[in-house]
Scaffold this motif. Structure first.
Motif, mmCIF file in Angstrom:
data_model
loop_
_atom_site.group_PDB
_atom_site.id
_atom_site.type_symbol
_atom_site.label_atom_id
_atom_site.label_comp_id
_atom_site.label_asym_id
_atom_site.label_seq_id
_atom_site.Cartn_x
_atom_site.Cartn_y
_atom_site.Cartn_z
ATOM 1 N N PRO A 110 6.755 0.330 -2.235
ATOM 2 C CA PRO A 110 5.438 0.964 -1.830
ATOM 3 C C PRO A 110 5.071 2.115 -2.631
ATOM 4 O O PRO A 110 6.005 2.868 -3.153
ATOM 5 C CB PRO A 110 5.592 1.365 -0.361
ATOM 6 C CG PRO A 110 6.852 0.369 0.095
ATOM 7 C CD PRO A 110 7.777 0.357 -1.010
ATOM 8 N N THR A 111 3.745 2.358 -2.850
ATOM 9 C CA THR A 111 3.353 3.397 -3.592
ATOM 10 C C THR A 111 3.424 4.822 -2.891
ATOM 11 O O THR A 111 3.157 4.887 -1.641
ATOM 12 C CB THR A 111 1.888 3.048 -3.992
ATOM 13 O OG1 THR A 111 1.010 3.230 -2.867
ATOM 14 C CG2 THR A 111 1.757 1.984 -4.813
ATOM 15 N N ASN A 112 3.269 5.872 -3.393
ATOM 16 C CA ASN A 112 3.105 7.237 -2.849
ATOM 17 C C ASN A 112 1.806 7.805 -3.350
ATOM 18 O O ASN A 112 1.474 7.874 -4.497
ATOM 19 C CB ASN A 112 4.439 7.982 -3.537
ATOM 20 C CG ASN A 112 4.804 9.550 -2.805
ATOM 21 O OD1 ASN A 112 3.690 9.751 -2.033
ATOM 22 N ND2 ASN A 112 5.753 10.200 -3.324
ATOM 23 N N PRO A 113 1.163 8.071 -2.046
ATOM 24 C CA PRO A 113 1.355 8.215 -0.707
ATOM 25 C C PRO A 113 0.820 7.187 0.072
ATOM 26 O O PRO A 113 0.980 6.935 1.340
ATOM 27 C CB PRO A 113 0.949 9.509 -0.206
ATOM 28 C CG PRO A 113 -0.340 9.793 -1.121
ATOM 29 C CD PRO A 113 0.044 8.990 -2.552
ATOM 30 N N ALA A 114 -0.122 6.268 -0.495
ATOM 31 C CA ALA A 114 -0.816 5.100 0.181
ATOM 32 C C ALA A 114 -0.180 3.825 0.594
ATOM 33 O O ALA A 114 -0.782 3.187 1.073
ATOM 34 C CB ALA A 114 -2.265 4.882 -0.797
ATOM 35 N N VAL A 115 1.089 3.792 0.275
ATOM 36 C CA VAL A 115 1.948 2.740 0.671
ATOM 37 C C VAL A 115 1.355 1.384 0.395
ATOM 38 O O VAL A 115 1.206 0.430 1.234
ATOM 39 C CB VAL A 115 2.467 2.654 2.182
ATOM 40 C CG1 VAL A 115 3.468 3.972 2.390
ATOM 41 C CG2 VAL A 115 1.282 2.924 3.165
ATOM 42 N N ASP A 116 0.807 1.220 -0.733
ATOM 43 C CA ASP A 116 0.384 -0.045 -1.392
ATOM 44 C C ASP A 116 1.494 -0.956 -1.957
ATOM 45 O O ASP A 116 2.325 -0.319 -2.202
ATOM 46 C CB ASP A 116 -0.662 0.062 -2.231
ATOM 47 C CG ASP A 116 -2.255 0.578 -1.772
ATOM 48 O OD1 ASP A 116 -2.732 -0.180 -0.727
ATOM 49 O OD2 ASP A 116 -2.475 1.400 -1.937
ATOM 50 N N ILE A 117 1.390 -2.308 -1.987
ATOM 51 C CA ILE A 117 2.486 -3.061 -2.298
ATOM 52 C C ILE A 117 1.907 -3.683 -3.640
ATOM 53 O O ILE A 117 1.004 -4.302 -3.519
ATOM 54 C CB ILE A 117 2.794 -3.975 -1.122
ATOM 55 C CG1 ILE A 117 3.049 -3.447 0.072
ATOM 56 C CG2 ILE A 117 3.965 -5.025 -1.634
ATOM 57 C CD1 ILE A 117 4.467 -2.431 0.111
ATOM 58 N N LEU A 118 2.748 -3.598 -4.625
ATOM 59 C CA LEU A 118 2.763 -4.397 -5.705
ATOM 60 C C LEU A 118 3.477 -5.638 -5.903
ATOM 61 O O LEU A 118 4.529 -5.661 -5.363
ATOM 62 C CB LEU A 118 2.966 -3.254 -6.998
ATOM 63 C CG LEU A 118 1.851 -2.194 -7.306
ATOM 64 C CD1 LEU A 118 2.583 -1.293 -8.250
ATOM 65 C CD2 LEU A 118 1.048 -2.960 -8.085
ATOM 66 N N ASP A 119 2.874 -6.682 -6.578
ATOM 67 C CA ASP A 119 3.396 -8.182 -6.712
ATOM 68 C C ASP A 119 4.579 -7.827 -7.830
ATOM 69 O O ASP A 119 4.172 -7.967 -9.085
ATOM 70 C CB ASP A 119 2.376 -9.047 -7.130
ATOM 71 C CG ASP A 119 2.996 -10.337 -6.961
ATOM 72 O OD1 ASP A 119 4.322 -10.504 -7.427
ATOM 73 O OD2 ASP A 119 2.451 -11.248 -6.704
ATOM 74 N N LEU A 120 6.059 -7.514 -7.617
ATOM 75 C CA LEU A 120 6.770 -7.284 -8.379
ATOM 76 C C LEU A 120 7.207 -8.298 -9.569
ATOM 77 O O LEU A 120 7.169 -8.190 -10.476
ATOM 78 C CB LEU A 120 7.967 -6.585 -7.984
ATOM 79 C CG LEU A 120 7.830 -5.419 -7.132
ATOM 80 C CD1 LEU A 120 9.057 -4.757 -6.481
ATOM 81 C CD2 LEU A 120 7.206 -4.339 -8.137
ATOM 82 N N LYS A 121 7.158 -9.550 -8.762
ATOM 83 C CA LYS A 121 7.531 -10.821 -9.545
ATOM 84 C C LYS A 121 6.464 -11.141 -10.742
ATOM 85 O O LYS A 121 6.878 -11.167 -11.743
ATOM 86 C CB LYS A 121 7.676 -11.768 -8.659
ATOM 87 C CG LYS A 121 8.242 -13.170 -9.449
ATOM 88 C CD LYS A 121 8.655 -14.192 -8.211
ATOM 89 C CE LYS A 121 8.894 -15.726 -9.369
ATOM 90 N NZ LYS A 121 8.997 -16.441 -8.065
#
Length: 389
Positions: free
Chosen positions: A154-165
């Motif tokens: 998750p990102t700092n600080p907004a806790v978004d999620i990236l599609d790592l695959k």
């Protein structure tokens, strides 16, 4: 040991016992090591003989810590640093040359963004950014000089999620190095190498230590890349101290049980905040309202310990809220046993322009809570009274 689960790997890493046959790895507070004879000393320096020479290069305590992280992340090799930012800086400067180019997610830690925007350009190293919801645009940002794709999830600080695959597939297709900051998740909740990451970076200061005691950082991943980072670091000196390594290695043994409780408490806090009348929105990966909720559940075991939310009323409301907190700590750290509240716009990301902050989702009313190990009802009670002021 590869067949063992993460919790076992953290506890049962093989150690080299001394003649005292200690059960717990001892602390090796030595700056240097002795040699059997002149030939042993010559070979150790000239031929890179695998043994401890000087604690800036390696030490039994740092080696144990690195080995544990490698086992937990599924990495080939690693190097430990004095802090998370020394790990970030050293990793990039070891792998990049003048006129190289980075493609990075816009939503990253403030100091990392300062590194990309203000420090690396001194060596003509440039960075192009993509937004959380613009992963498909990554390929359009890639140049002949691009060497690295970088992301936090998750990102700092907004806790978004990236599609790592998806990002990993792009990096492989374009023959680029994919680096992931896995600090918020820890290897217990997520292993980016499974999704195509070449290197994984941690600020061990956070959940890995988990008690707000010591600084540390680590980069693990492909052995060939780590060798370049090692050669850079042994000559520039950002090594982790043996004492801090010893502390962090012991902390990893309780990482799973601590993070389980962190995540349990964070979920309860997120649910409470989502129902409060003074809150515009809440961002927590395992809340169904999170924009990347389904992706988070695919990539992560649990949602982590960080909750982000926006208070109605902007900057002044955010400051009033922080001034009204009684139990929780006001600090720029996270991942501590103690719950911490931070106002990113005036602290961790204050040096960014307002335009850059808004690009990463940092509004004036955004508050980040690092949910600790206190009883969850006590955490919620403090948040509730502060929101009612």
């Amino acid at each position: 040991m590869s067949s063992k689960r993460i919790e076992t790997k953290a506890v049962r890493t093989q150690i080299e016992r001394t003649q005292f046959l200690e059960h717990s790895n001892p602390l090796y507070l030595t700056s240097s090591y002795v040699f059997d004879d002149a030939e042993d000393m010559r070979a150790s320096f000239a031929d890179e003989k695998e043994r401890n020479i000087y604690s800036r290069y390696s030490n039994p305590n740092t080696s144990e810590f690195i080995e544990k992280v490698c086992l937990m992340e599924g990495a080939e090799s690693g190097y430990a640093f004095a802090s998370g930012m020394s790990a970030v800086f050293s990793t990039f400067t070891a792998l990049l040359n003048s006129n190289d180019h980075i493609v990075s997610c816009q939503s990253i830690f403030g100091s990392t963004q300062t590194l990309f925007n203000n420090i690396l350009p001194k060596w003509n190293i440039s960075t192009s950014y993509f937004k959380i919801n613009e992963v498909d645009d990554i390929e359009s940002l890639i140049k002949p000089s691009t060497k690295i794709i970088y992301a936090e999830s998750p990102t700092n600080p907004a806790v978004d999620i990236l599609d790592l695959k998806r990002i990993g597939n792009i990096a492989k297709k374009c023959n680029l190095i994919f680096i992931v900051d896995n600090c918020f998740a820890t290897p217990y909740l997520q292993q980016p190498i499974k999704f195509g990451a070449d290197l994984v970076i941690h600020s061990a200061t956070k959940l890995m230590d988990g008690q707000g005691r010591v600084l540390g950082g680590v980069t693990v991943g492909r052995a060939d890349l780590i060798q370049n980072i090692y050669l850079f670091a042994r000559n520039t000196g950002p090594a982790l101290s043996p004492f801090n390594a010893w502390m962090l290695s012991k902390s990893l043994e309780t990482l799973a049980v601590r993070v389980d409780r962190h995540c349990h408490n964070a979920m309860k806090v997120a649910e409470f905040l989502e129902s409060h009348k003074t809150v515009n929105y809440v961002k927590y990966p395992f809340l169904k309202s999170h924009p990347q909720h389904d992706l988070a559940r695919k990539q992560m075991k649990l949602g982590g310990n960080v909750v982000a939310f926006e208070i109605k009323g902007g900057v002044e409301s955010g400051r009033t809220f922080l001034n009204s907190i009684q139990l929780l700590s006001l600090s720029a750290n996270l991942g501590d046993t103690r719950s911490i509240v931070t106002h990113p716009a005036s602290t961790t990301h204050a040096k960014l322009s307002e335009e850059d902050r808004l690009k990463t989702g940092i509004t004036g009313g955004l508050v980040r809570v690092s949910v600790g190990l206190e009883h969850v009802e006590d955490i919620i009670a403090d948040l509730e009274q502060a929101l009612e002021i």
